[in-house]
Design an enzyme around this catalytic site. Structure first.
Site, mmCIF file in Angstrom:
data_model
loop_
_atom_site.group_PDB
_atom_site.id
_atom_site.type_symbol
_atom_site.label_atom_id
_atom_site.label_comp_id
_atom_site.label_asym_id
_atom_site.label_seq_id
_atom_site.Cartn_x
_atom_site.Cartn_y
_atom_site.Cartn_z
ATOM 1 C CG HIS A 13 45.824 18.208 6.964
ATOM 2 N ND1 HIS A 13 45.934 18.621 5.650
ATOM 3 C CD2 HIS A 13 45.188 19.211 7.617
ATOM 4 C CE1 HIS A 13 45.403 19.811 5.521
ATOM 5 N NE2 HIS A 13 44.921 20.192 6.690
ATOM 6 N N GLY B 195 37.200 23.599 4.501
ATOM 7 C CA GLY B 195 37.614 24.261 5.730
ATOM 8 C C GLY B 195 36.452 24.477 6.678
ATOM 9 N N GLY B 196 36.776 24.880 7.903
ATOM 10 C CA GLY B 196 35.730 25.134 8.885
ATOM 11 C C GLY B 196 35.287 23.925 9.659
ATOM 12 C CD GLN C 27 41.473 13.423 1.673
ATOM 13 O OE1 GLN C 27 41.355 13.911 2.780
ATOM 14 N NE2 GLN C 27 42.573 13.561 0.964
ATOM 15 C CB SER D 216 41.799 28.452 0.283
ATOM 16 O OG SER D 216 41.039 27.268 0.363
#
Length: 219
Positions: free
Chosen positions: A115, A44-45, A90, A55
């Site tokens: 995403h 994140g970020g 990823q 999270s």
């Protein structure tokens, strides 16, 4: 404290407008006191090295005996005590294999990274064999499958019945196809789901929620 309470404490959007923590807890509360290994894709970020990690802080508190691992393609300086951070993509098989060599099979894998359909699908293809039998693979923010305005027609399509412009499926089309895999239970075409159509993923269930897909690997 509930997972939602812990998520609100750490400021993750999983507990606010997304509302994912309510769903997560249905699946994860039985694992709370166990020494599991959880991998989350996406710190994140975005590009800010001092931002993100909310999270993962939530998972660290919710699973006191767990090994918690987070990855991001961007460098991150705001490390969290009790959380292992690794920088990498990823969709990089060598990077992900190195994680598996270090930690072994994962009990829970959460994709909250790009995403983007191509990267989301590729991550699943690489990581699913690294998930232990009975483990959970969760993909968040699956609305990215429809946002051709933001991600381009090569990555998304607002029409759920049409592929991306390169002919490849969107992430939601891919996960919907995986629902068929639940019916594969044997080597013969006389079984419920013919072997000739089996993609090779051993699945117990595929559950769809608003912007969230939860997959359990067969035991």
């Amino acid at each position: 404290m509930s997972l939602t309470d812990i998520g609100l404490k750490h400021g993750t959007d999983k507990a606010t407008h997304h509302g994912y923590t309510r769903i997560y807890e249905q699946y994860l509360k039985a694992l709370r006191a166990k020494p599991i290994t959880i991998l989350e894709l996406g710190w994140g970020g975005h590009e800010d090295p001092e931002s993100g990690g909310a999270s993962l802080a939530m998972w660290r508190e919710y699973f006191p005996k767990a090994t918690v691992v987070g990855i991001d393609v961007e460098p991150k300086a705001n490390r969290l005590e009790g959380v292992d951070f690794h920088q990498g993509s990823q969709a990089d098989p060598e990077f992900l294999k190195g994680l598996h060599d270090r930690y072994g099979d994962f009990d829970v894998i959460i994709d909250d990274a790009s995403h983007v359909s191509s990267l989301t699908i590729r991550a699943f293809e690489i990581l699913y064999p690294m998930l232990r039998p009975g483990g959970l693979y969760v993909c968040e923010d699956t609305h990215g499958a429809y946002h051709s305005h933001w991600y381009g027609a090569h990555e998304a399509n607002p029409d759920p019945d049409r592929p991306r412009s390169n002919g490849q499926p969107t992430m939601m089309q891919f996960f919907r196809r995986l629902a068929d895999e639940v019916n594969y239970h044997g080597p013969s075409d006389r079984e419920l789901f013919p072997k000739r159509y089996w993609l090779g993923y051993s699945l117990e269930s595929v559950h769809f929620y608003y912007n969230l897909t939860v997959i359990r690997k067969a035991e």
